[in-house]
Motif scaffolding. Structure first.
Motif, short mmCIF file in Angstrom:
data_model
loop_
_atom_site.label_atom_id
_atom_site.label_comp_id
_atom_site.label_asym_id
_atom_site.label_seq_id
_atom_site.Cartn_x
_atom_site.Cartn_y
_atom_site.Cartn_z
N VAL A 1 -46.11 -9.69 45.92
CA VAL A 1 -46.57 -10.24 44.65
C VAL A 1 -45.45 -11.06 44.01
N ARG A 2 -45.80 -11.81 42.98
CA ARG A 2 -44.76 -12.41 42.14
C ARG A 2 -43.92 -11.30 41.53
N SER A 3 -42.66 -11.60 41.27
CA SER A 3 -41.78 -10.56 40.72
C SER A 3 -42.30 -10.02 39.39
N ALA A 4 -42.96 -10.87 38.62
CA ALA A 4 -43.51 -10.42 37.34
C ALA A 4 -44.63 -9.40 37.53
N ASP A 5 -45.24 -9.39 38.72
CA ASP A 5 -46.35 -8.48 38.98
C ASP A 5 -45.93 -7.24 39.78
N LEU A 6 -44.63 -7.03 39.95
CA LEU A 6 -44.17 -5.84 40.67
C LEU A 6 -44.67 -4.54 40.03
N PRO A 7 -44.67 -4.40 38.69
CA PRO A 7 -45.20 -3.15 38.12
C PRO A 7 -46.65 -2.88 38.54
N LEU A 8 -47.46 -3.94 38.64
CA LEU A 8 -48.84 -3.76 39.09
C LEU A 8 -48.87 -3.24 40.52
N ALA A 9 -48.08 -3.83 41.41
CA ALA A 9 -48.07 -3.41 42.81
C ALA A 9 -47.63 -1.96 42.94
N VAL A 10 -46.60 -1.58 42.21
CA VAL A 10 -46.13 -0.19 42.25
C VAL A 10 -47.22 0.75 41.75
N ASP A 11 -47.87 0.37 40.67
CA ASP A 11 -48.92 1.21 40.09
C ASP A 11 -50.06 1.43 41.07
N VAL A 12 -50.52 0.35 41.71
CA VAL A 12 -51.66 0.47 42.62
C VAL A 12 -51.28 1.26 43.88
N LEU A 13 -50.16 0.93 44.50
CA LEU A 13 -49.77 1.61 45.74
C LEU A 13 -49.46 3.08 45.49
N ALA A 14 -48.77 3.38 44.39
CA ALA A 14 -48.47 4.78 44.07
C ALA A 14 -49.75 5.55 43.77
N ASP A 15 -50.68 4.91 43.09
CA ASP A 15 -51.97 5.55 42.81
C ASP A 15 -52.70 5.89 44.11
N MET A 16 -52.70 4.97 45.06
CA MET A 16 -53.34 5.21 46.35
C MET A 16 -52.66 6.36 47.10
N ILE A 17 -51.33 6.35 47.11
CA ILE A 17 -50.57 7.35 47.87
C ILE A 17 -50.77 8.75 47.29
N THR A 18 -50.79 8.86 45.95
CA THR A 18 -50.82 10.18 45.32
C THR A 18 -52.21 10.69 44.98
N SER A 19 -53.18 9.79 44.78
CA SER A 19 -54.43 10.20 44.13
C SER A 19 -55.68 9.73 44.83
N ALA A 20 -55.63 9.50 46.13
CA ALA A 20 -56.83 9.09 46.86
C ALA A 20 -57.91 10.17 46.74
N THR A 21 -59.14 9.76 46.49
CA THR A 21 -60.22 10.74 46.33
C THR A 21 -60.73 11.27 47.66
N LEU A 22 -60.65 10.47 48.70
CA LEU A 22 -61.10 10.89 50.04
C LEU A 22 -62.52 11.44 50.00
N ALA A 23 -63.40 10.72 49.35
CA ALA A 23 -64.78 11.17 49.17
C ALA A 23 -65.53 11.18 50.50
N PRO A 24 -66.37 12.20 50.74
CA PRO A 24 -67.13 12.26 52.00
C PRO A 24 -67.98 11.02 52.24
N GLU A 25 -68.58 10.46 51.16
CA GLU A 25 -69.41 9.28 51.35
C GLU A 25 -68.56 8.07 51.76
N ALA A 26 -67.32 8.01 51.27
CA ALA A 26 -66.41 6.94 51.69
C ALA A 26 -66.06 7.10 53.16
N LEU A 27 -65.84 8.34 53.59
CA LEU A 27 -65.56 8.59 55.00
C LEU A 27 -66.73 8.16 55.87
N ALA A 28 -67.93 8.46 55.43
CA ALA A 28 -69.11 8.10 56.23
C ALA A 28 -69.20 6.59 56.42
#
Length: 444
Positions: A111-138
Protein backbone atom coordinates in the motif's frame (compact mmCIF):
# COMPACT_ATOMS: atom_id res chain seq x y z
CA UNK A 1 28.78 -8.77 8.33
CA UNK A 2 26.04 -11.36 9.09
CA UNK A 3 24.02 -10.66 12.22
CA UNK A 4 22.50 -13.49 14.26
CA UNK A 5 18.81 -13.22 15.12
CA UNK A 6 18.51 -14.76 18.59
CA UNK A 7 15.17 -15.82 20.03
CA UNK A 8 15.23 -13.62 23.11
CA UNK A 9 14.25 -10.09 24.05
CA UNK A 10 17.96 -9.27 24.24
CA UNK A 11 17.71 -8.97 20.46
CA UNK A 12 15.32 -6.02 20.63
CA UNK A 13 16.23 -2.97 18.60
CA UNK A 14 18.89 -4.66 16.50
CA UNK A 15 19.89 -1.87 14.14
CA UNK A 16 21.83 -2.06 10.88
CA UNK A 17 22.42 0.62 8.30
CA UNK A 18 22.66 -0.68 4.73
CA UNK A 19 22.85 1.30 1.50
CA UNK A 20 21.00 4.29 2.89
CA UNK A 21 18.26 2.21 4.54
CA UNK A 22 17.79 1.17 8.15
CA UNK A 23 17.10 -2.46 9.13
CA UNK A 24 15.68 -3.05 12.60
CA UNK A 25 14.42 -6.08 14.48
CA UNK A 26 12.44 -6.22 17.71
CA UNK A 27 10.80 -8.98 19.72
CA UNK A 28 7.50 -7.53 20.88
CA UNK A 29 5.27 -8.62 23.78
CA UNK A 30 3.90 -12.10 23.21
CA UNK A 31 7.05 -13.15 21.33
CA UNK A 32 5.96 -11.50 18.06
CA UNK A 33 8.98 -10.76 15.87
CA UNK A 34 9.05 -7.56 13.83
CA UNK A 35 11.70 -6.85 11.18
CA UNK A 36 11.62 -3.65 9.15
CA UNK A 37 13.71 -1.89 6.56
CA UNK A 38 13.06 1.83 6.34
CA UNK A 39 13.54 3.35 2.89
CA UNK A 40 12.32 6.91 2.49
CA UNK A 41 13.10 6.96 -1.24
CA UNK A 42 9.76 5.22 -1.89
CA UNK A 43 6.21 6.18 -0.98
CA UNK A 44 4.88 2.70 -0.32
CA UNK A 45 5.23 -0.14 2.15
CA UNK A 46 5.20 -3.91 1.61
CA UNK A 47 4.18 -5.80 4.73
CA UNK A 48 3.98 -9.53 5.36
CA UNK A 49 2.74 -11.67 8.23
CA UNK A 50 4.37 -15.12 8.37
CA UNK A 51 3.47 -18.28 10.27
CA UNK A 52 6.02 -21.13 10.23
CA UNK A 53 3.42 -23.76 9.44
CA UNK A 54 2.99 -25.40 6.06
CA UNK A 55 1.79 -28.56 4.40
CA UNK A 56 4.61 -30.65 5.92
CA UNK A 57 3.08 -29.97 9.37
CA UNK A 58 -0.21 -31.68 8.51
CA UNK A 59 -1.29 -35.23 9.25
CA UNK A 60 -2.17 -37.36 6.22
CA UNK A 61 -5.96 -37.27 6.78
CA UNK A 62 -5.84 -33.45 7.00
CA UNK A 63 -3.59 -32.87 3.99
CA UNK A 64 -4.44 -29.49 2.50
CA UNK A 65 -5.83 -28.02 5.72
CA UNK A 66 -3.17 -25.27 5.89
CA UNK A 67 -4.12 -24.13 2.40
CA UNK A 68 -7.83 -24.29 3.26
CA UNK A 69 -7.19 -22.16 6.34
CA UNK A 70 -5.30 -19.60 4.28
CA UNK A 71 -8.32 -19.23 2.01
CA UNK A 72 -10.73 -18.95 4.93
CA UNK A 73 -8.86 -16.06 6.53
CA UNK A 74 -10.08 -13.93 3.60
CA UNK A 75 -13.70 -14.99 4.17
CA UNK A 76 -14.45 -12.76 7.12
CA UNK A 77 -13.76 -11.79 10.73
CA UNK A 78 -15.89 -10.55 13.59
CA UNK A 79 -15.44 -7.01 12.23
CA UNK A 80 -15.28 -7.53 8.47
CA UNK A 81 -17.02 -9.54 5.77
CA UNK A 82 -15.11 -11.09 2.87
CA UNK A 83 -16.21 -8.13 0.74
CA UNK A 84 -14.96 -5.67 3.38
CA UNK A 85 -11.53 -7.32 3.31
CA UNK A 86 -11.35 -7.17 -0.49
CA UNK A 87 -12.59 -3.58 -0.66
CA UNK A 88 -10.17 -2.38 2.02
CA UNK A 89 -7.17 -2.82 -0.27
CA UNK A 90 -8.95 -2.08 -3.54
CA UNK A 91 -10.22 1.32 -2.46
CA UNK A 92 -6.69 2.55 -1.67
CA UNK A 93 -5.11 1.08 -4.80
CA UNK A 94 -3.26 -1.54 -2.79
CA UNK A 95 -2.88 -5.27 -3.22
CA UNK A 96 -3.14 -8.23 -0.88
CA UNK A 97 -2.75 -11.98 -1.17
CA UNK A 98 -1.37 -15.04 0.59
CA UNK A 99 0.82 -18.06 -0.08
CA UNK A 100 0.82 -21.50 1.51
CA UNK A 101 4.11 -23.37 1.12
CA UNK A 102 5.54 -26.60 2.49
CA UNK A 103 7.09 -24.91 5.53
CA UNK A 104 5.27 -21.61 6.04
CA UNK A 105 2.13 -19.57 5.36
CA UNK A 106 2.45 -15.95 4.34
CA UNK A 107 -0.12 -13.11 4.17
CA UNK A 108 0.97 -9.86 2.59
CA UNK A 109 -0.08 -6.48 1.31
CA UNK A 110 1.41 -3.50 -0.47
CA UNK A 111 0.00 0.00 0.00
CA UNK A 112 0.96 3.66 0.00
CA UNK A 113 2.87 4.50 3.16
CA UNK A 114 -0.05 6.65 4.32
CA UNK A 115 -2.25 3.54 4.20
CA UNK A 116 0.03 1.30 6.27
CA UNK A 117 -2.26 1.55 9.34
CA UNK A 118 -5.12 0.19 7.21
CA UNK A 119 -3.00 -2.74 5.98
CA UNK A 120 -1.89 -3.61 9.51
CA UNK A 121 -5.46 -3.40 10.78
CA UNK A 122 -6.87 -5.68 8.08
CA UNK A 123 -4.09 -8.29 8.15
CA UNK A 124 -3.99 -8.42 11.95
CA UNK A 125 -7.77 -8.75 12.04
CA UNK A 126 -7.59 -11.70 9.65
CA UNK A 127 -4.76 -13.39 11.57
CA UNK A 128 -6.36 -13.02 15.02
CA UNK A 129 -10.12 -13.02 14.43
CA UNK A 130 -11.09 -15.16 11.44
CA UNK A 131 -14.60 -16.53 11.95
CA UNK A 132 -13.97 -19.77 10.02
CA UNK A 133 -17.71 -20.18 9.48
CA UNK A 134 -18.89 -23.62 8.26
CA UNK A 135 -20.82 -22.02 5.39
CA UNK A 136 -17.64 -20.23 4.28
CA UNK A 137 -15.79 -23.54 4.35
CA UNK A 138 -18.48 -25.14 2.20
CA UNK A 139 -18.17 -22.43 -0.43
CA UNK A 140 -14.40 -22.10 -0.35
CA UNK A 141 -13.95 -25.85 -0.53
CA UNK A 142 -15.52 -25.71 -3.99
CA UNK A 143 -13.16 -22.89 -4.99
CA UNK A 144 -10.15 -24.94 -3.85
CA UNK A 145 -11.40 -28.01 -5.70
CA UNK A 146 -11.56 -25.86 -8.83
CA UNK A 147 -8.00 -24.69 -8.12
CA UNK A 148 -6.83 -28.31 -7.83
CA UNK A 149 -8.69 -29.19 -11.04
CA UNK A 150 -7.02 -26.29 -12.84
CA UNK A 151 -3.60 -27.61 -11.73
CA UNK A 152 -4.54 -31.06 -13.01
CA UNK A 153 -5.17 -29.51 -16.43
CA UNK A 154 -1.63 -28.11 -16.54
CA UNK A 155 0.94 -30.77 -17.47
CA UNK A 156 3.78 -28.75 -15.95
CA UNK A 157 1.97 -28.56 -12.59
CA UNK A 158 1.17 -32.26 -12.69
CA UNK A 159 4.72 -33.18 -13.61
CA UNK A 160 6.37 -30.94 -11.05
CA UNK A 161 4.17 -32.05 -8.14
CA UNK A 162 4.64 -35.71 -9.08
CA UNK A 163 8.39 -35.22 -9.37
CA UNK A 164 8.58 -33.56 -5.94
CA UNK A 165 6.52 -36.33 -4.39
CA UNK A 166 8.73 -39.05 -5.86
CA UNK A 167 12.00 -37.42 -4.77
CA UNK A 168 10.87 -36.29 -1.31
CA UNK A 169 8.75 -39.37 -0.64
CA UNK A 170 5.10 -39.70 -1.71
CA UNK A 171 4.20 -41.07 1.73
CA UNK A 172 5.89 -38.26 3.64
CA UNK A 173 4.36 -34.98 4.76
CA UNK A 174 6.98 -33.05 2.81
CA UNK A 175 6.29 -35.00 -0.36
CA UNK A 176 2.54 -34.44 -0.35
CA UNK A 177 1.18 -31.59 -2.51
CA UNK A 178 0.68 -28.32 -0.65
CA UNK A 179 -2.98 -28.11 -1.62
CA UNK A 180 -3.82 -31.68 -0.69
CA UNK A 181 -6.02 -33.75 -2.97
CA UNK A 182 -9.68 -33.59 -3.90
CA UNK A 183 -10.31 -36.45 -1.45
CA UNK A 184 -8.51 -34.91 1.54
CA UNK A 185 -9.90 -31.42 0.93
CA UNK A 186 -13.39 -32.88 0.67
CA UNK A 187 -12.95 -34.58 4.04
CA UNK A 188 -11.71 -31.55 6.02
CA UNK A 189 -14.26 -30.33 8.56
CA UNK A 190 -14.72 -26.93 10.16
CA UNK A 191 -13.50 -28.43 13.44
CA UNK A 192 -10.29 -29.61 11.75
CA UNK A 193 -9.63 -26.11 10.45
CA UNK A 194 -10.35 -24.49 13.82
CA UNK A 195 -7.99 -26.90 15.58
CA UNK A 196 -5.26 -26.14 13.06
CA UNK A 197 -5.85 -22.39 13.51
CA UNK A 198 -5.77 -22.55 17.32
CA UNK A 199 -2.60 -24.62 17.36
CA UNK A 200 -0.47 -22.51 15.05
CA UNK A 201 -1.83 -18.95 14.90
CA UNK A 202 -0.30 -17.61 18.11
CA UNK A 203 1.85 -14.56 19.01
CA UNK A 204 5.01 -16.63 19.58
CA UNK A 205 4.67 -18.03 16.04
CA UNK A 206 4.12 -14.74 14.22
CA UNK A 207 6.80 -12.95 12.21
CA UNK A 208 6.01 -9.57 10.65
CA UNK A 209 8.28 -8.00 8.03
CA UNK A 210 7.86 -4.62 6.36
CA UNK A 211 9.91 -2.57 3.92
CA UNK A 212 9.34 0.97 2.69
CA UNK A 213 8.58 4.45 3.96
CA UNK A 214 7.84 3.54 7.57
CA UNK A 215 8.81 4.17 11.18
CA UNK A 216 9.77 1.00 13.06
CA UNK A 217 8.64 2.16 16.50
CA UNK A 218 5.31 3.47 15.23
CA UNK A 219 4.68 0.20 13.39
CA UNK A 220 5.59 -1.84 16.50
CA UNK A 221 3.09 0.11 18.60
CA UNK A 222 0.37 -0.14 15.97
CA UNK A 223 0.92 -3.86 15.45
CA UNK A 224 0.81 -4.59 19.19
CA UNK A 225 -2.44 -2.64 19.54
CA UNK A 226 -4.14 -4.37 16.60
CA UNK A 227 -3.11 -7.86 17.73
CA UNK A 228 -4.41 -7.09 21.22
CA UNK A 229 -7.66 -5.78 19.72
CA UNK A 230 -8.02 -9.19 18.10
CA UNK A 231 -7.88 -10.90 21.48
CA UNK A 232 -4.28 -12.09 21.53
CA UNK A 233 -2.58 -12.13 24.93
CA UNK A 234 0.72 -10.30 24.52
CA UNK A 235 2.75 -10.97 27.62
CA UNK A 236 5.88 -8.91 28.25
CA UNK A 237 9.09 -10.91 28.09
CA UNK A 238 7.61 -13.79 26.10
CA UNK A 239 10.01 -15.43 23.66
CA UNK A 240 9.23 -16.72 20.19
CA UNK A 241 8.70 -20.40 19.52
CA UNK A 242 11.89 -22.17 18.37
CA UNK A 243 12.64 -22.26 14.68
CA UNK A 244 12.14 -25.44 12.71
CA UNK A 245 15.18 -27.61 13.53
CA UNK A 246 17.98 -28.11 11.03
CA UNK A 247 18.47 -31.43 9.31
CA UNK A 248 21.27 -33.21 7.49
CA UNK A 249 21.58 -32.96 3.73
CA UNK A 250 19.64 -35.85 2.19
CA UNK A 251 21.61 -38.92 1.22
CA UNK A 252 22.56 -38.88 -2.48
CA UNK A 253 20.83 -41.26 -4.80
CA UNK A 254 22.64 -43.93 -6.73
CA UNK A 255 20.95 -43.61 -10.08
CA UNK A 256 22.10 -43.40 -13.67
CA UNK A 257 19.67 -41.24 -15.65
CA UNK A 258 19.82 -43.60 -18.63
CA UNK A 259 18.74 -46.53 -16.49
CA UNK A 260 15.74 -44.83 -14.89
CA UNK A 261 12.30 -46.18 -15.71
CA UNK A 262 10.11 -43.10 -16.14
CA UNK A 263 6.85 -42.67 -14.31
CA UNK A 264 4.49 -41.90 -17.19
CA UNK A 265 1.38 -39.78 -16.75
CA UNK A 266 -0.92 -39.77 -19.75
CA UNK A 267 -2.23 -36.38 -20.86
CA UNK A 268 -3.71 -35.21 -24.14
CA UNK A 269 -0.84 -32.89 -25.06
CA UNK A 270 1.29 -32.24 -28.12
CA UNK A 271 4.53 -32.39 -26.13
CA UNK A 272 6.04 -34.64 -23.49
CA UNK A 273 7.04 -32.75 -20.35
CA UNK A 274 10.05 -34.39 -18.72
CA UNK A 275 11.28 -33.93 -15.15
CA UNK A 276 14.58 -35.62 -14.27
CA UNK A 277 16.53 -35.38 -11.01
CA UNK A 278 17.03 -36.56 -7.45
CA UNK A 279 18.01 -35.51 -3.90
CA UNK A 280 19.79 -32.17 -3.53
CA UNK A 281 20.79 -30.03 -0.54
CA UNK A 282 18.85 -28.46 2.33
CA UNK A 283 17.75 -24.84 2.67
CA UNK A 284 20.49 -24.17 5.23
CA UNK A 285 23.28 -26.18 3.62
CA UNK A 286 26.72 -24.60 3.42
CA UNK A 287 26.67 -25.47 -0.29
CA UNK A 288 23.56 -23.48 -1.17
CA UNK A 289 25.60 -20.73 -2.85
CA UNK A 290 27.45 -23.38 -4.86
CA UNK A 291 24.11 -24.84 -5.91
CA UNK A 292 22.91 -21.45 -7.12
CA UNK A 293 26.01 -20.99 -9.27
CA UNK A 294 25.70 -24.54 -10.63
CA UNK A 295 22.05 -24.06 -11.55
CA UNK A 296 22.84 -20.76 -13.29
CA UNK A 297 25.52 -22.36 -15.45
CA UNK A 298 23.57 -25.54 -16.16
CA UNK A 299 20.12 -24.21 -16.93
CA UNK A 300 19.50 -20.76 -15.50
CA UNK A 301 19.20 -18.59 -18.57
CA UNK A 302 19.59 -18.21 -22.33
CA UNK A 303 23.37 -18.61 -22.12
CA UNK A 304 23.16 -21.76 -19.96
CA UNK A 305 24.43 -25.11 -21.18
CA UNK A 306 21.01 -26.73 -21.41
CA UNK A 307 19.52 -23.83 -23.36
CA UNK A 308 22.45 -23.51 -25.75
CA UNK A 309 23.10 -27.19 -26.43
CA UNK A 310 19.52 -28.49 -26.55
CA UNK A 311 17.50 -25.55 -27.87
CA UNK A 312 19.88 -23.27 -29.75
CA UNK A 313 22.26 -25.80 -31.34
CA UNK A 314 19.86 -28.70 -31.95
CA UNK A 315 16.37 -27.18 -31.82
CA UNK A 316 15.05 -30.10 -29.78
CA UNK A 317 12.99 -28.13 -27.25
CA UNK A 318 11.50 -24.70 -26.73
CA UNK A 319 11.60 -24.76 -22.92
CA UNK A 320 14.53 -26.36 -21.08
CA UNK A 321 16.03 -25.42 -17.70
CA UNK A 322 17.33 -26.68 -14.36
CA UNK A 323 16.01 -26.01 -10.86
CA UNK A 324 16.58 -26.83 -7.20
CA UNK A 325 14.59 -26.59 -3.97
CA UNK A 326 15.70 -26.77 -0.36
CA UNK A 327 13.81 -27.49 2.86
CA UNK A 328 14.81 -28.36 6.41
CA UNK A 329 16.42 -31.79 6.18
CA UNK A 330 15.55 -32.28 2.51
CA UNK A 331 16.28 -30.90 -0.91
CA UNK A 332 16.18 -31.78 -4.58
CA UNK A 333 17.57 -30.86 -7.98
CA UNK A 334 15.86 -31.25 -11.32
CA UNK A 335 16.12 -30.79 -15.08
CA UNK A 336 13.05 -29.98 -17.18
CA UNK A 337 12.32 -29.99 -20.89
CA UNK A 338 9.21 -29.99 -23.06
CA UNK A 339 9.59 -31.56 -26.50
CA UNK A 340 7.77 -33.62 -29.09
CA UNK A 341 7.37 -37.23 -27.92
CA UNK A 342 9.67 -38.64 -30.59
CA UNK A 343 12.54 -36.56 -29.20
CA UNK A 344 12.13 -37.40 -25.52
CA UNK A 345 14.83 -40.06 -25.28
CA UNK A 346 17.39 -37.86 -27.01
CA UNK A 347 16.56 -34.83 -24.86
CA UNK A 348 16.78 -36.83 -21.62
CA UNK A 349 20.15 -38.22 -22.69
CA UNK A 350 21.48 -34.75 -23.52
CA UNK A 351 20.22 -33.17 -20.28
CA UNK A 352 21.90 -35.83 -18.15
CA UNK A 353 25.05 -35.62 -20.26
CA UNK A 354 25.41 -31.89 -19.58
CA UNK A 355 25.41 -32.43 -15.81
CA UNK A 356 27.77 -35.41 -16.17
CA UNK A 357 30.18 -33.34 -18.28
CA UNK A 358 30.12 -30.56 -15.71
CA UNK A 359 31.07 -33.01 -12.99
CA UNK A 360 33.76 -34.67 -15.11
CA UNK A 361 35.35 -31.70 -16.89
CA UNK A 362 34.41 -28.78 -14.66
CA UNK A 363 33.25 -25.31 -15.67
CA UNK A 364 35.09 -22.43 -17.28
CA UNK A 365 36.02 -19.12 -15.72
CA UNK A 366 33.79 -17.38 -18.27
CA UNK A 367 30.86 -19.48 -17.07
CA UNK A 368 31.69 -18.63 -13.46
CA UNK A 369 31.86 -14.94 -14.32
CA UNK A 370 28.51 -14.99 -16.14
CA UNK A 371 26.84 -16.92 -13.31
CA UNK A 372 28.10 -14.47 -10.70
CA UNK A 373 26.88 -11.59 -12.82
CA UNK A 374 23.47 -13.16 -13.30
CA UNK A 375 23.01 -13.92 -9.61
CA UNK A 376 24.27 -10.62 -8.23
CA UNK A 377 22.47 -8.64 -10.92
CA UNK A 378 19.21 -10.38 -10.06
CA UNK A 379 19.86 -9.68 -6.38
CA UNK A 380 20.48 -6.01 -7.09
CA UNK A 381 17.33 -5.67 -9.22
CA UNK A 382 15.32 -7.35 -6.48
CA UNK A 383 16.44 -4.63 -4.06
CA UNK A 384 14.43 -2.14 -6.11
CA UNK A 385 11.26 -4.04 -5.21
CA UNK A 386 10.03 -3.56 -1.64
CA UNK A 387 8.13 -6.85 -1.83
CA UNK A 388 11.31 -8.78 -2.63
CA UNK A 389 13.18 -7.11 0.21
CA UNK A 390 10.31 -7.83 2.58
CA UNK A 391 10.47 -11.51 1.56
CA UNK A 392 14.22 -11.47 2.13
CA UNK A 393 13.68 -10.36 5.74
CA UNK A 394 11.16 -13.17 6.26
CA UNK A 395 13.56 -15.81 4.93
CA UNK A 396 16.36 -14.49 7.15
CA UNK A 397 14.17 -14.77 10.24
CA UNK A 398 12.31 -18.01 9.56
CA UNK A 399 14.92 -20.09 7.74
CA UNK A 400 18.42 -18.91 8.54
CA UNK A 401 18.16 -17.15 11.89
CA UNK A 402 20.67 -14.68 10.54
CA UNK A 403 20.50 -11.43 8.60
CA UNK A 404 23.03 -11.09 5.79
CA UNK A 405 23.45 -7.75 4.07
CA UNK A 406 23.78 -7.47 0.32
CA UNK A 407 27.55 -6.97 0.31
CA UNK A 408 28.04 -10.14 2.36
CA UNK A 409 25.66 -12.09 0.12
CA UNK A 410 27.60 -10.99 -2.97
CA UNK A 411 30.88 -11.92 -1.26
CA UNK A 412 29.60 -15.43 -0.54
CA UNK A 413 28.67 -16.00 -4.16
CA UNK A 414 32.00 -14.55 -5.25
CA UNK A 415 33.83 -16.99 -2.95
CA UNK A 416 32.43 -20.00 -4.85
CA UNK A 417 35.16 -21.63 -6.92
CA UNK A 418 34.96 -23.64 -10.13
CA UNK A 419 36.17 -26.70 -8.25
CA UNK A 420 33.27 -26.38 -5.79
CA UNK A 421 30.80 -26.39 -8.67
CA UNK A 422 32.49 -29.37 -10.31
CA UNK A 423 32.45 -31.39 -7.08
CA UNK A 424 28.74 -30.76 -6.49
CA UNK A 425 27.91 -31.47 -10.15
CA UNK A 426 29.73 -34.81 -9.94
CA UNK A 427 27.65 -35.80 -6.90
CA UNK A 428 24.39 -34.76 -8.50
CA UNK A 429 25.23 -36.49 -11.78
CA UNK A 430 25.40 -39.81 -9.95
CA UNK A 431 22.29 -39.09 -7.87
CA UNK A 432 19.49 -39.35 -10.42
CA UNK A 433 16.60 -41.24 -8.86
CA UNK A 434 13.48 -39.95 -10.58
CA UNK A 435 12.10 -39.29 -14.03
CA UNK A 436 8.53 -38.20 -14.68
CA UNK A 437 7.08 -37.94 -18.21
CA UNK A 438 3.76 -36.20 -18.79
CA UNK A 439 2.35 -36.50 -22.28
CA UNK A 440 0.46 -38.53 -24.86
CA UNK A 441 -0.44 -42.06 -23.79
CA UNK A 442 1.21 -43.57 -26.84
CA UNK A 443 4.50 -41.71 -26.35
CA UNK A 444 6.14 -44.69 -24.66
Amino acid sequence: MPVDLPMSDAASDLILAEDGSLVRRSILPGGVRLLTETDTSVRSVSIGMWLPVGSRDESAPHAGSTHVLEHLLFKGTARRSALDIAQAFDEVGGESNAVTAKEHTFYYGRVRSADLPLAVDVLADMITSATLAPEALATEREVILEELAMAEDDPTDVGYETFLAQVLGPDTALGRPVGGTAETVGAISAADVRDHYAEHYRPANLVVTAVGDLDHDALAALLGQRLADGGWQLADGATPDPRRPDGEDPAPGAGDAAALVPLRLARDTEQTHVYLGGPGITATSGERHVMSVLMSILGGGMSSRLFQHIREERGLAYSVYSFSAGYRGAGLFGLYAACRPSRTAQVVELMAAELTAMGRDGVTEDEMRRALGQITGSLALGLEDTSSRMGRLGTAELVHGRYTDVDEAVARFASVRAGDVQDLAARLASSFTTRVDVGPADAA
